[in-house]
Write a protein that holds these residues in place. Structure first.
Motif, PDB file in Angstrom:
ATOM      1  N   ILE A 129      -1.054   9.900  13.067  1.00  0.00           N
ATOM      2  CA  ILE A 129      -1.688  11.097  12.541  1.00  0.00           C
ATOM      3  C   ILE A 129      -1.866  10.912  11.042  1.00  0.00           C
ATOM      4  N   LEU A 130      -2.508  11.837  10.382  1.00  0.00           N
ATOM      5  CA  LEU A 130      -2.908  11.628   8.996  1.00  0.00           C
ATOM      6  C   LEU A 130      -1.779  11.967   8.034  1.00  0.00           C
ATOM      7  N   THR A 131      -0.900  11.011   7.805  1.00  0.00           N
ATOM      8  CA  THR A 131       0.228  11.199   6.897  1.00  0.00           C
ATOM      9  C   THR A 131       0.121  10.302   5.665  1.00  0.00           C
ATOM     10  N   ASN A 132      -1.033   9.646   5.498  1.00  0.00           N
ATOM     11  CA  ASN A 132      -1.237   8.755   4.359  1.00  0.00           C
ATOM     12  C   ASN A 132      -2.533   9.100   3.638  1.00  0.00           C
ATOM     13  N   LEU A 181       3.153   7.215  22.309  1.00  0.00           N
ATOM     14  CA  LEU A 181       2.972   6.007  21.496  1.00  0.00           C
ATOM     15  C   LEU A 181       4.167   5.072  21.664  1.00  0.00           C
ATOM     16  N   PHE A 182       5.368   5.642  21.698  1.00  0.00           N
ATOM     17  CA  PHE A 182       6.569   4.834  21.888  1.00  0.00           C
ATOM     18  C   PHE A 182       6.544   4.156  23.249  1.00  0.00           C
ATOM     19  N   ASP A 183       6.170   4.889  24.286  1.00  0.00           N
ATOM     20  CA  ASP A 183       6.161   4.336  25.642  1.00  0.00           C
ATOM     21  C   ASP A 183       5.127   3.225  25.785  1.00  0.00           C
ATOM     22  N   ALA A 184       4.062   3.311  24.989  1.00  0.00           N
ATOM     23  CA  ALA A 184       3.037   2.263  24.995  1.00  0.00           C
ATOM     24  C   ALA A 184       3.386   1.127  24.039  1.00  0.00           C
ATOM     25  N   LEU A 235       6.484   5.750  14.873  1.00  0.00           N
ATOM     26  CA  LEU A 235       7.369   6.049  13.753  1.00  0.00           C
ATOM     27  C   LEU A 235       6.724   7.043  12.792  1.00  0.00           C
ATOM     28  N   SER A 236       5.452   6.821  12.492  1.00  0.00           N
ATOM     29  CA  SER A 236       4.739   7.719  11.590  1.00  0.00           C
ATOM     30  C   SER A 236       4.706   9.144  12.140  1.00  0.00           C
ATOM     31  N   VAL A 237       4.430   9.273  13.427  1.00  0.00           N
ATOM     32  CA  VAL A 237       4.357  10.595  14.049  1.00  0.00           C
ATOM     33  C   VAL A 237       5.738  11.235  14.114  1.00  0.00           C
ATOM     34  N   GLN A 238       6.764  10.462  14.466  1.00  0.00           N
ATOM     35  CA  GLN A 238       8.115  11.016  14.577  1.00  0.00           C
ATOM     36  C   GLN A 238       8.651  11.484  13.236  1.00  0.00           C
ATOM     37  N   GLU A 239       8.359  10.743  12.180  1.00  0.00           N
ATOM     38  CA  GLU A 239       8.799  11.171  10.849  1.00  0.00           C
ATOM     39  C   GLU A 239       8.090  12.459  10.445  1.00  0.00           C
ATOM     40  N   ALA A 240       6.809  12.568  10.782  1.00  0.00           N
ATOM     41  CA  ALA A 240       6.073  13.800  10.493  1.00  0.00           C
ATOM     42  C   ALA A 240       6.625  14.970  11.316  1.00  0.00           C
ATOM     43  N   GLU A 241       6.984  14.691  12.573  1.00  0.00           N
ATOM     44  CA  GLU A 241       7.544  15.734  13.435  1.00  0.00           C
ATOM     45  C   GLU A 241       8.873  16.244  12.892  1.00  0.00           C
ATOM     46  N   LEU A 242       9.754  15.333  12.505  1.00  0.00           N
ATOM     47  CA  LEU A 242      11.057  15.733  11.981  1.00  0.00           C
ATOM     48  C   LEU A 242      10.907  16.544  10.704  1.00  0.00           C
ATOM     49  N   SER A 243      10.001  16.110   9.840  1.00  0.00           N
ATOM     50  CA  SER A 243       9.743  16.847   8.602  1.00  0.00           C
ATOM     51  C   SER A 243       9.237  18.256   8.910  1.00  0.00           C
ATOM     52  N   LEU A 301      13.715   9.255  16.876  1.00  0.00           N
ATOM     53  CA  LEU A 301      13.418   8.443  15.694  1.00  0.00           C
ATOM     54  C   LEU A 301      14.348   7.234  15.623  1.00  0.00           C
ATOM     55  N   ALA A 302      15.614   7.433  15.969  1.00  0.00           N
ATOM     56  CA  ALA A 302      16.567   6.315  15.985  1.00  0.00           C
ATOM     57  C   ALA A 302      16.149   5.252  16.992  1.00  0.00           C
ATOM     58  N   ASN A 303      15.642   5.682  18.162  1.00  0.00           N
ATOM     59  CA  ASN A 303      15.150   4.719  19.160  1.00  0.00           C
ATOM     60  C   ASN A 303      14.065   3.828  18.573  1.00  0.00           C
ATOM     61  N   THR A 304      13.149   4.446  17.833  1.00  0.00           N
ATOM     62  CA  THR A 304      12.044   3.688  17.244  1.00  0.00           C
ATOM     63  C   THR A 304      12.541   2.749  16.155  1.00  0.00           C
TER      64      THR A 304
END
Length: 375
Positions: free
Chosen positions: A2-5, A191-194, A201-209, A228-231
């Motif tokens: 997603i657009l985090t950059n 994304l992780f499953d694929a 990682l980018s999406v999970q960090e955005a989700e946690l934030s 996030l730890a799994n990733t």
């Protein structure tokens, strides 16, 4: 992702970073925005705006790419079949092919991603329209990641495509909206499953934030931190994974106590990372504390107990300072759990096979140690 950059320089951005007034593309500052405008954004700004603005436009593009990958991956399985929803081989509107997405028998296991997404959206819209309550809505939201017939979770590239479908459907809603919060989680897990770990990682960090920003329940934050730890582990960032695992374990222990299943799972995950980092004394200390609790809660014949004792035996054997007594204990422990795992899980189960490999290695280490003593 997603657009985090920043669209101009790719630097990480805060959620409230400056945006293009028309299309909502985000930038570090006005300098980056003007540079991007000169380098071609001027020509596509209106197109992005017509496509629902930056996040929606980007999600639509990634969704189409993900569907194409999923259709290609499933081509051999879907040849000669039709979609169980629309009964067509090729989707009438998108012209996409079929995917095989679950364990359903016969014709029910084949569908278009677009049909699955439309079906999930209709069910969720009905639940919201009729004010069925949060529990009922959450149940309907499961259709984005699990089959409504066989109830098996979607997996791999199909899960990823549906993750993008879910995200593009709800991305325009407020951050506090239940469906939007679920959508970012489904996208991350897809994304992780694929095995697209960098994007996950980018999406999970955005989700946690986001969860922290909106004051979500601690349970939801702990789930996001665990994912996030799994990733982190899958991309080799084990120190970051350990930091996150320790946080999840300590907070789950504080919230629910030592006999809660989630606490035991978090402890096992933490021990596994410690062993991966060869921090064996810490791993052994933790496991000596939680294995008796697991045996009491799960029983001796539970896979969770097997895994804890397996990691403990590995820590005993692989520690550079292992004594003869340590190696004997490792072999005895692995022989015990291998015998029980074979009876309970079967010889072909991945856990049983992993225990068997560790047992062979431990026996070899013990033989070598005994031989060196005789010399």
């Amino acid at each position: 992702m997603i657009l985090t950059n920043c669209a101009a320089c790719a630097a990480p951005l805060a959620h409230n970073a400056p945006r293009c007034v028309r299309c909502k593309v985000r930038y570090c500052n006005r300098t980056c925005q003007m540079d991007h405008w000169r380098r071609g954004h001027k020509q596509i700004c209106k197109e992005i705006h017509r496509g629902g603005n930056a996040e929606k436009y980007h999600a639509d593009k990634k969704y189409k790419e993900a569907v194409a990958v999923a259709v290609k991956k499933c081509a051999a399985d879907t040849k000669g079949h039709t979609c169980y929803i629309c009964t067509e081989a090729v989707h009438w509107k998108t012209k996409e092919g079929l995917v095989r997405m679950c364990a359903c028998r016969g014709t029910s296991g084949f569908a278009h991603v677009s049909c699955l997404a439309e079906q999930a959206k209709i069910l969720c819209d009905e639940a919201e329209k009729n004010n069925l309550g949060l529990k009922a809505i959450n149940k309907k939201l499961e259709r984005w990641y699990a089959c409504g017939l066989c109830e098996q979770y979607y997996h791999g590239v199909v899960y990823c495509a549906l993750g993008w479908a879910c995200w593009k459907t709800y991305v325009g809603r407020p951050e506090t909206d239940t469906a939007r919060r679920m959508a970012i989680s489904v996208l991350a897990l897809g994304l992780f499953d694929a095995r697209q770990y960098k994007d996950a990682l980018s999406v999970q960090e955005a989700e946690l934030s986001m969860l922290r920003r909106i004051g979500a329940a601690e349970e939801n934050i702990l789930v996001a931190q665990g994912n996030l730890a799994n990733t982190y582990q899958n991309i080799g960032r084990n120190e970051d994974a350990l930091r996150m695992r320790k946080i999840v374990y300590s907070r789950t222990l504080r919230l629910h106590g030592e006999e809660y299943v989630g606490t035991l799972v978090a402890a096992n995950n933490c021990a596994a990372v410690l062993a991966e980092l060869k921090r064996f004394p810490e791993a052994k200390a933790l496991l000596r504390k939680v294995i008796p609790v697991a045996q009491r809660v799960f029983g001796q014949s539970h896979e969770g107990t097997f895994k804890m004792r397996w990691i403990y035996a590995r820590a005993l054997c692989e520690d550079a300072g292992a004594t003869l007594d340590d190696l004997n204990e490792a072999v005895t422990t692995l022989e015990d759990i291998e015998r029980t795992a074979r009876r309970v899980l079967g010889g072909a189960h991945p856990t049983t096979m992993g225990i068997e490999r560790s047992l062979q290695n431990s026996r070899a280490e013990l033989r070598d140690a005994m031989a060196s003593r005789e010399i």
